[in-house]
Design a protein around this motif. Structure first.
Motif, PDB file in Angstrom:
ATOM      1  N   ILE A   1       0.853  -1.189   0.000  1.00  0.00           N
ATOM      2  CA  ILE A   1       0.000   0.000   0.000  1.00  0.00           C
ATOM      3  C   ILE A   1       0.888   1.238   0.000  1.00  0.00           C
ATOM      4  CG2 ILE A   1      -0.168   0.087   2.530  1.00  0.00           C
ATOM      5  CD1 ILE A   1      -3.035   1.137   2.205  1.00  0.00           C
ATOM      6  N   THR A   2       0.440   2.273  -0.650  1.00  0.00           N
ATOM      7  CA  THR A   2       1.117   3.566  -0.612  1.00  0.00           C
ATOM      8  C   THR A   2       0.141   4.577  -0.027  1.00  0.00           C
ATOM      9  OG1 THR A   2       2.434   3.037  -2.563  1.00  0.00           O
ATOM     10  CG2 THR A   2       2.240   5.354  -1.975  1.00  0.00           C
ATOM     11  N   PHE A   3       0.608   5.366   0.947  1.00  0.00           N
ATOM     12  CA  PHE A   3      -0.301   6.324   1.583  1.00  0.00           C
ATOM     13  C   PHE A   3       0.409   7.652   1.796  1.00  0.00           C
ATOM     14  CE2 PHE A   3       1.915   4.209   5.042  1.00  0.00           C
ATOM     15  CZ  PHE A   3       2.178   5.226   5.957  1.00  0.00           C
ATOM     16  N   ASN A   4      -0.407   8.686   1.989  1.00  0.00           N
ATOM     17  CA  ASN A   4       0.102  10.028   2.261  1.00  0.00           C
ATOM     18  C   ASN A   4       0.192  10.239   3.773  1.00  0.00           C
ATOM     19  OD1 ASN A   4      -2.187  10.397  -0.174  1.00  0.00           O
ATOM     20  ND2 ASN A   4      -0.146  11.200  -0.611  1.00  0.00           N
ATOM     21  N   PRO A   5       1.361  10.616   4.289  1.00  0.00           N
ATOM     22  CA  PRO A   5       1.470  10.901   5.728  1.00  0.00           C
ATOM     23  C   PRO A   5       0.530  12.036   6.135  1.00  0.00           C
ATOM     24  CG  PRO A   5       3.642  10.738   4.729  1.00  0.00           C
ATOM     25  CD  PRO A   5       2.648  10.769   3.602  1.00  0.00           C
ATOM     26  N   LYS A   6      -0.030  11.921   7.338  1.00  0.00           N
ATOM     27  CA  LYS A   6      -0.861  12.976   7.884  1.00  0.00           C
ATOM     28  C   LYS A   6      -0.512  13.148   9.363  1.00  0.00           C
ATOM     29  CE  LYS A   6      -4.675   9.692   8.571  1.00  0.00           C
ATOM     30  NZ  LYS A   6      -6.082   9.352   8.247  1.00  0.00           N
ATOM     31  N   LYS A   7      -0.859  14.285   9.917  1.00  0.00           N
ATOM     32  CA  LYS A   7      -0.403  14.594  11.276  1.00  0.00           C
ATOM     33  C   LYS A   7      -0.902  13.583  12.298  1.00  0.00           C
ATOM     34  CE  LYS A   7      -4.091  17.964  12.329  1.00  0.00           C
ATOM     35  NZ  LYS A   7      -4.365  19.372  12.715  1.00  0.00           N
ATOM     36  N   GLU A   8      -2.056  12.966  12.041  1.00  0.00           N
ATOM     37  CA  GLU A   8      -2.604  11.977  12.971  1.00  0.00           C
ATOM     38  C   GLU A   8      -1.719  10.737  13.091  1.00  0.00           C
ATOM     39  OE1 GLU A   8      -5.776  14.708  11.791  1.00  0.00           O
ATOM     40  OE2 GLU A   8      -4.386  13.465  10.607  1.00  0.00           O
ATOM     41  N   ASP A   9      -0.813  10.535  12.126  1.00  0.00           N
ATOM     42  CA  ASP A   9       0.084   9.381  12.187  1.00  0.00           C
ATOM     43  C   ASP A   9       1.006   9.451  13.404  1.00  0.00           C
ATOM     44  OD1 ASP A   9      -0.896   8.198   9.831  1.00  0.00           O
ATOM     45  OD2 ASP A   9       0.413   9.439   8.592  1.00  0.00           O
ATOM     46  N   LEU A  10       1.223  10.645  13.917  1.00  0.00           N
ATOM     47  CA  LEU A  10       2.060  10.784  15.111  1.00  0.00           C
ATOM     48  C   LEU A  10       1.458  10.029  16.295  1.00  0.00           C
ATOM     49  CD1 LEU A  10       4.623  12.148  16.274  1.00  0.00           C
ATOM     50  CD2 LEU A  10       3.140  14.018  17.027  1.00  0.00           C
ATOM     51  N   ASN A  11       0.135   9.832  16.286  1.00  0.00           N
ATOM     52  CA  ASN A  11      -0.525   9.090  17.362  1.00  0.00           C
ATOM     53  C   ASN A  11      -0.068   7.633  17.414  1.00  0.00           C
ATOM     54  OD1 ASN A  11      -1.933  11.453  17.723  1.00  0.00           O
ATOM     55  ND2 ASN A  11      -3.836  10.709  16.842  1.00  0.00           N
ATOM     56  N   TYR A  12       0.592   7.166  16.362  1.00  0.00           N
ATOM     57  CA  TYR A  12       1.037   5.771  16.296  1.00  0.00           C
ATOM     58  C   TYR A  12       2.542   5.633  16.542  1.00  0.00           C
ATOM     59  CZ  TYR A  12      -3.618   4.744  14.659  1.00  0.00           C
ATOM     60  OH  TYR A  12      -4.992   4.615  14.577  1.00  0.00           O
ATOM     61  N   LEU A  13       3.156   6.713  17.010  1.00  0.00           N
ATOM     62  CA  LEU A  13       4.558   6.615  17.414  1.00  0.00           C
ATOM     63  C   LEU A  13       4.654   5.620  18.567  1.00  0.00           C
ATOM     64  CD1 LEU A  13       7.523   7.554  17.474  1.00  0.00           C
ATOM     65  CD2 LEU A  13       6.793   9.399  19.022  1.00  0.00           C
ATOM     66  N   ARG A  14       5.503   4.609  18.420  1.00  0.00           N
ATOM     67  CA  ARG A  14       5.674   3.583  19.447  1.00  0.00           C
ATOM     68  C   ARG A  14       7.120   3.591  19.919  1.00  0.00           C
ATOM     69  NH1 ARG A  14       0.963   3.967  19.182  1.00  0.00           N
ATOM     70  NH2 ARG A  14      -0.591   2.379  18.604  1.00  0.00           N
ATOM     71  N   SER A  15       7.365   4.304  21.011  1.00  0.00           N
ATOM     72  CA  SER A  15       8.694   4.242  21.607  1.00  0.00           C
ATOM     73  C   SER A  15       8.615   3.372  22.852  1.00  0.00           C
ATOM     74  CB  SER A  15       9.211   5.646  21.956  1.00  0.00           C
ATOM     75  OG  SER A  15       8.405   6.243  22.944  1.00  0.00           O
ATOM     76  N   PHE A  16       9.734   2.805  23.218  1.00  0.00           N
ATOM     77  CA  PHE A  16       9.791   1.906  24.366  1.00  0.00           C
ATOM     78  C   PHE A  16      10.950   2.312  25.273  1.00  0.00           C
ATOM     79  CE2 PHE A  16       7.646  -0.229  20.941  1.00  0.00           C
ATOM     80  CZ  PHE A  16       6.530  -0.760  21.555  1.00  0.00           C
TER      81      PHE A  16
END
Length: 460
Positions: free
Chosen positions: A303-318
């Motif tokens: 899949i190819t998608f356009n980044p959007k600001k809401e993608d930051l909600n899926y930042l997964r740091s540990f």
């Protein structure tokens, strides 16, 4: 998206909520391995039956089901406790609604645990208190069939593509056999950086007190193999996403700059969980298109998608001290503990969270462990091992640990709930310089059977 815009997004999501905090509440999460004592794979049909019976007995509501219609998460709308499974149906997780009194959580945990054990024991299954499932080799390492966990496992399995770039282990299923004891504590904006600083300094000492993750049969030099499993996997592909802050941020501006160096590797668009090559945040938002994969109809699709600001909600740091969008710091470096000592972890944090200045003074003046030619990250790697290094003076190390436990005890006494009693097992560990993992390794080295400690570590 420009860099300043991204920094503003990070500030609003992670820093802004800390301005709203007035009191310190705890959100406690306890993960526990499930074991089939017949030395066979955990019976998932039994687990699904257990979930339904737990729901009915404690009046929990269904929070979510997997793609096969099986319940994978429950919630109590009164306490906000969540009963769920972590990554697979081999690991139970109980996340408690935010509380001020540790004994309130302890009481509910013991009620839940007794009920669960009664059902499991009748079918020769059990819960126990290990950071690594001691019967992992018998289990089916299958992710919970839902978008999130399937995506996560698929992402971990991409390690093979990056072997030439980074030393990565060949256990992408590790999330299905490790267990932790985690806590989220409210933090005020003025205390944010001092808290991250001082608790980062504590990481080597926490390894000495709490290590309980032994890969039975391999890597027996490690008392806490969880660090290695995370770091040398796709979760640690970008070292900024995992473990210690290096360097430790000294201001909110530095913390935001540090977070800008972390990577995004997943998102959700139009109901599809997508994973892609880990991409540093500014680079991610600079791109017009991102190429990824999603699962549908039994197979993976490009899949190819356009980044959007809401993608930051899926930042997964540990990170070991991980700032969340809830205005809390999640402390996530501690292994699951023997069950009757599980509240030691949360008492330790709760006792020290309001003693930042005093704790800093103890650590800054220490010459036993600190003020030596090792970075904090190096010290953590040294002390997750099963044996103490030669440069350590054991008598002085015991004194340092007890001084810190005394400070935690004072902090708990000020709260007036007698929670300081929960620290007693840690005093025993400090005096003997033996954590649960070292006890296990000595037990196995002396010819003892692991089943003896499965039983002991599983007792309330």
């Amino acid at each position: 998206m420009k860099r300043d815009e991204i920094k503003n997004l990070i500030y609003k999501r992670y820093i802004e909520p800390t301005k709203l905090k007035n009191n310190v509440y705890a959100g406690i999460e306890i993960e526990l391995p499930i074991i089939n004592l017949n030395k066979k794979a955990v019976d998932f049909n039994l687990i699904h039956e257990l979930t339904v019976r737990f729901k009915n007995y404690f009046n929990f509501k269904i929070k979510s089901k997997d793609e096969n219609g099986k319940i994978c998460a429950l919630e109590n709308l009164k306490t906000n406790d969540i009963y769920t499974y972590d990554c697979s149906y081999n690991t139970l997780e109980i996340a408690f609604g935010k509380e001020k009194n540790l004994y309130t959580v302890k009481k509910r945990f013991e009620e839940y645990y007794t009920f669960i054990q009664d059902i499991l024991n009748k079918e020769n299954h059990t819960l126990t208190g290990f950071g690594v499932n001691p019967y992992r080799k018998y289990n089916k390492h299958l992710p919970i069939p839902n978008g999130r966990y399937r995506m996560l496992y698929h992402h971990l399995c991409t390690y093979d593509k990056y072997k030439n770039e980074k030393k990565l282990h060949e256990m992408p299923e590790f999330g299905m056999f490790i267990s932790a004891a985690q806590i989220q504590l409210d933090v005020k904006i003025d205390d944010l950086i001092p808290t991250i600083n001082v608790f980062s300094k504590l990481e080597p000492l926490k390894a000495i007190l709490f290590s309980n993750s032994v890969l039975n049969g391999e890597n027996l030099e490690l008392a806490c193999c969880r660090d290695m499993l995370w770091e040398n996997s796709m979760q640690g592909y970008n070292e900024k996403n995992f473990g210690m802050y290096d360097p430790i941020p000294q201001s909110i501006e530095e913390l935001i700059e540090y977070m800008l160096k972390t990577s995004i590797y997943c998102t959700e668009h139009e109901g599809k969980y997508i994973n892609f090559h880990p991409t540093v945040i500014p680079e991610f938002f600079e791109k017009d298109k991102i190429n990824g994969e999603y699962f549908e109809d039994g197979k993976y699709h490009e899949i190819t998608f356009n980044p959007k600001k809401e993608d930051l909600n899926y930042l997964r740091s540990f990170k070991f001290e991980d700032l969340t969008f809830r205005g809390t710091i999640e402390f996530r470096s501690v292994c699951c503990q023997p069950v009757n000592e599980t509240m030691t972890v949360h008492a330790f944090y709760f006792g020290l969270i309001n003693q930042i200045d005093q704790l800093n003074q103890i650590l800054d003046e220490d010459t036993t462990l600190f003020n030596k030619p090792y970075s904090l990250s190096e010290l953590r790697k040294i002390f997750v091992k099963a044996y103490l290094p030669e440069f350590i003076e054991e008598k002085q190390l015991k004194k340092l640990l007890i001084n810190i436990l005394d400070l935690a005890s004072e902090g708990l006494k000020e709260r007036g709930n007698t929670e300081e009693k929960l620290l007693k097992p840690l005093y025993n560990r400090a005096k003997s310089l033996e954590n649960p993992a070292q006890k296990l390794i000595k037990h196995l080295d002396s010819g003892g059977k692991i089943e003896e400690l499965i039983y002991e570590y599983g007792k309330l």
